[in-house]
Design an enzyme around this catalytic site. Structure first.
Site, PDB file in Angstrom:
ATOM      1  N   HIS A   1       1.056  -1.165   0.043  1.00 37.88           N
ATOM      2  CA  HIS A   1       0.043   0.028   0.058  1.00 37.88           C
ATOM      3  C   HIS A   1       0.703   1.372   0.106  1.00 37.88           C
ATOM      4  CE1 HIS A   1      -2.442  -3.202   1.724  1.00 37.88           C
ATOM      5  NE2 HIS A   1      -3.476  -2.514   1.295  1.00 37.88           N
TER       6      HIS A   1
ATOM      7  N   LYS B   1      -1.757  -7.982  -4.697  1.00 37.03           N
ATOM      8  CA  LYS B   1      -2.458  -6.843  -4.468  1.00 37.03           C
ATOM      9  C   LYS B   1      -1.581  -5.640  -4.022  1.00 37.03           C
ATOM     10  CE  LYS B   1      -5.556  -4.584  -1.165  1.00 37.03           C
ATOM     11  NZ  LYS B   1      -5.855  -4.419   0.302  1.00 37.03           N
TER      12      LYS B   1
ATOM     13  N   LYS C   1     -15.407  23.994 -19.225  1.00 43.61           N
ATOM     14  CA  LYS C   1     -16.043  23.833 -20.435  1.00 43.61           C
ATOM     15  C   LYS C   1     -15.577  24.580 -21.449  1.00 43.61           C
ATOM     16  CE  LYS C   1     -20.712  23.255 -18.053  1.00 43.61           C
ATOM     17  NZ  LYS C   1     -22.008  23.696 -18.146  1.00 43.61           N
TER      18      LYS C   1
ATOM     19  N   ASP D   1     -25.712  22.509 -23.523  1.00 41.80           N
ATOM     20  CA  ASP D   1     -26.299  23.490 -22.413  1.00 41.80           C
ATOM     21  C   ASP D   1     -27.533  24.450 -22.720  1.00 41.80           C
ATOM     22  OD1 ASP D   1     -24.964  22.628 -20.044  1.00 41.80           O
ATOM     23  OD2 ASP D   1     -23.368  23.759 -20.435  1.00 41.80           O
TER      24      ASP D   1
END
Length: 530
Positions: free
Chosen positions: A143, A170, A317, A354
Site C-alpha cells: 500500500h 495486491k 467547459k 447546455d
C-alpha cells in the site's frame, strides 16, 4: 434455469441480470466485536457481496483461536482475513510475531484468503515451514499512501510480489491526478499474461475509476462498502452503488467508458441518469464521475476508443474547446463545450447542449404564463445572466438568439464585459446586480455554482431585487430548490430549476453517446426524486 432476453441483456428468471464478468465484490468488515462483525457479514451477503474482508485490527478485544474459529464457521460468505499493522495504514500496534501467528491460525482454521503485507511475507513464509493450507489463498499486498509510482516501478513491485510466492498480487496506490489510474490499468492488463490474479486499486476520489472498472481490465476483486463513508481505504464506493448505479456485474472487456469531467464532480447526478438509461436498453457502457485537474492531460492519457464520450461541467467547459479536433459551430461561437464524443477514428468532437436544455425549459414556463404568440416568449425581454463561464456563455448566446436583450453580471467585471461585447449586451459586476432594475418583467439566470451544496445558504442577489423579475432560473441542481429559487417563489416569481436544464441537455448527449433515441420519460422519472 431458463434464460430470458430483455432489452439486449440476458437475464435469469426472477429478473436478476446474469454476470458478464468474474470480478468479485469484497465488503470490508470493521467492528469492535465479533458479534457486530457477524451482523455486518449478513448485511454484506444481503447487499450482494461475494466475500468479506475481516479486519481483525478493528476489534477492540481479540482472542485469536476462538474469534477466528467463530467467524470462519458462522460467516455467510467466503472470508479474507486482514490484520493490518499501523505501519501499513491499519490499526494494529502490537508485536509482529503475534500478528503473523493470528494470520497463520486463520489459514489453519479454514479462511478462504489471508492478506499478508509484502514487507512481512518473508517472515510469514519462514514461520510456516512450508505447511501452507491448500484451501487458503495468500494475498500479498503493498500500500502506497503517498502517490502512484511510474509504470516501471509498478511493474517491479508486481514482480517482487509474485516472486514472494503470492497466490494473488495486491497493490494499492494513491491518485494525485486521475491520469495516475492509467498506469494501474496498464499493469493490470499486462498481468493477465501471468497466471497470478491481481487486485490493483488507486485510492482517493481521483482513483474511483480503478475500483469501478476492475471487470473491464481483469482485476480479481474490488472493495465495496456497506455504508457511505465507512471505508477501509480512501475512495471506496458502496456495494449498492457498484451494483445499482455502475451495473458492475455487466461490465466486461468491451464495455465503453463515459464520464462527467468536473471539479468538483461527486455531486453530479449524471451517473445515475446515464447508467440507468444504458441498463434499460442493454447498452454496453458505464458512466462515471471524473475528478479532473487538467483536461488536456486527461485526453492525452485516455486516448483509446474505449473512452468513448464525456460530459463536461464547471470549471472545464472553456478549456475543453482547445482539446477537441472538431467543434460544432454553435459551441465554437459560444466558446464552451459540455459534450465530447470520440469518433471511430479517435478524433474528439465537441458540442454544446447546455443552451438548448436551459432555453427550452425557460421558454416552456414563459409560454405557460403568457398568451400564445408566434416566436419566442424571450423576444424583447431583458435577460440577466449571472456568470461568464461556460454555462453563462451558453445561456447568453441562447437568449440572444431568441431575441432577448442580454445583460451579463459577474464577480469580475472584466469577464462580464468580454462576454457582453461578444453577444452585444450590457455588463455589470455582481455587486451591482441587486440595485439593477431598469424595468420589470426581467428574466434572471444564475449559471454559477453560488448556492450549490454544501454552501446552500449563499445566493447571488438580494431577495428584494427579485420582484423586478418574472422568471428566475438556477443552473445549480444540488439542491433542486436553491436559496435563490426559494426566495423567488416567496416573491411570487416563476422558477425553472437546474434539474430541468440538466434533463434537457442530457437528451442530446445520450443520443450522441449511444446513437439511440433518448428515453425522455425515463430521464424525467429518474430525476423526479431530486
Amino acid at each position: 434455469m431458463e434464460l430470458v432476453v430483455e432489452s439486449g441483456v440476458k437475464k435469469m428468471e426472477g429478473g436478476e441480470a446474469m454476470r458478464r464478468n468474474q470480478t468479485l465484490i469484497c465488503a470490508p468488515i470493521m467492528a469492535d466485536t465479533v458479534d457486530q462483525m457477524l451482523n455486518l457479514m449478513q448485511n454484506a451477503k444481503t447487499s450482494g457481496a461475494d466475500l468479506v474482508e475481516v479486519r481483525l485490527d478493528s476489534l477492540k478485544s481479540f482472542n485469536p483461536q476462538s474469534d477466528i474459529d467463530t467467524i470462519v464457521k458462522q460467516s455467510p460468505l467466503p472470508t479474507l482475513f486482514t490484520y493490518r499493522p499501523t505501519w501499513e495504514g491499519g490499526q494494529y500496534a502490537g508485536d509482529e510475531a503475534s500478528r503473523l501467528d493470528a494470520l497463520r491460525l486463520a489459514m489453519e482454521l479454514g479462511a478462504d484468503y489471508i492478506d499478508v503485507e509484502l514487507k512481512a511475507i518473508d517472515e510469514f513464509n519462514t514461520a510456516l515451514h512450508g505447511n501452507k493450507s491448500a484451501k487458503c489463498k495468500v494475498i500479498v499486498s503493498s500500500h502506497n499512501y503517498d502517490n502512484t509510482p511510474s509504470s516501471e516501478e509498478l511493474g517491479n513491485l508486481v514482480a517482487r510480489i509474485q516472486a514472494s510466492g503470492a497466490d494473488i498480487v495486491k497493490f494499492a496506490t494513491t491518485a494525485l491526478d486521475i491520469t495516475d489510474v492509467a498506469r494501474v490499468f496498464q499493469i493490470t492488463v499486462h498481468s493477465q499474461v501471468s497466471s497470478v490474479p491481481i487486485i490493483a486499486m488507486v485510492m482517493g476520489e481521483k482513483g474511483l475509476m480503478s475500483r469501478i472498472l476492475c471487470p473491464k481490465f481483469g482485476g480479481y476483486l474490488t472493495f465495496g462498502t456497506l455504508e457511505v463513508g465507512k471505508v477501509s481505504a480512501p475512495g471506496q464506493p458502496t456495494i449498492k452503488d457498484l451494483l445499482n448505479i455502475y451495473n458492475f456485474r455487466q461490465l466486461g472487456p468491451d464495455t465503453k467508458i463515459f464520464g462527467i469531467i468536473g471539479k468538483p464532480v461527486s455531486h453530479s447526478k449524471s451517473p445515475l441518469l446515464y447508467n440507468e438509461a444504458f441498463r434499460s436498453v442493454g447498452f454496453n457502457g458505464v458512466y462515471m464521475p471524473l475528478l479532473v485537474d487538467d483536461v488536456a492531460t486527461l485526453f492525452r492519457t485516455y486516448s483509446s476508443l474505449d473512452f468513448a464520450g464525456f460530459s463536461c461541467t464547471i470549471p472545464h467547459k472553456e478549456a475543453i474547446v482547445d482539446c477537441c479536433d472538431e467543434v460544432d459551430p454553435t459551441a465554437k461561437l459560444i466558446g464552451a463545450v459540455n459534450c465530447v464524443v470520440r469518433r471511430p477514428d479517435g478524433k474528439l468532437f465537441g458540442c454544446n447542449t447546455d443552451y438548448v436544455g436551459a432555453i427550452s425549459a425557460i421558454e416552456e414556463v414563459l409560454q405557460g404564463s403568457q398568451p400564445i404568440m408566434s416566436g419566442s416568449p424571450l423576444a424583447g425581454k431583458l435577460f440577466v445572466v449571472i456568470g461568464a463561464g461556460g454555462a453563462g456563455k451558453a445561456l447568453a448566446y441562447g437568449a440572444k438568439e431568441k431575441g432577448a436583450r442580454v445583460v451579463i453580471a459577474n464577480r469580475t467585471y472584466e469577464r462580464a464585459r468580454e462576454l457582453a461585447d461578444v453577444v452585444g449586451g450590457q455588463a455589470l459586476s455582481l455587486d451591482e446586480l441587486s440595485n439593477f432594475h431598469p424595468e420589470t418583467d426581467m428574466i434572471l439566470a444564475n449559471t454559477t455554482s453560488i448556492g450549490m451544496q454544501p454552501k446552500v445558504d449563499d445566493t447571488p442577489i438580494s431577495k428584494e431585487a427579485l420582484r423586478y423579475y418574472s422568471l428566475v432560473f438556477d443552473a445549480v441542481y444540488t439542491p433542486k430548490i436553491t436559496r435563490l429559487l426559494r426566495e423567488a417563489q416567496e416573491s411570487g416569481v416563476n422558477i425553472v430549476t437546474g434539474v430541468e436544464m440538466f434533463i434537457g441537455q442530457a437528451y442530446e448527449q445520450y443520443e450522441r453517446f449511444t446513437g439511440l433515441p433518448a428515453p425522455k420519460e425515463l430521464f424525467k422519472k429518474i430525476m423526479a426524486g431530486y
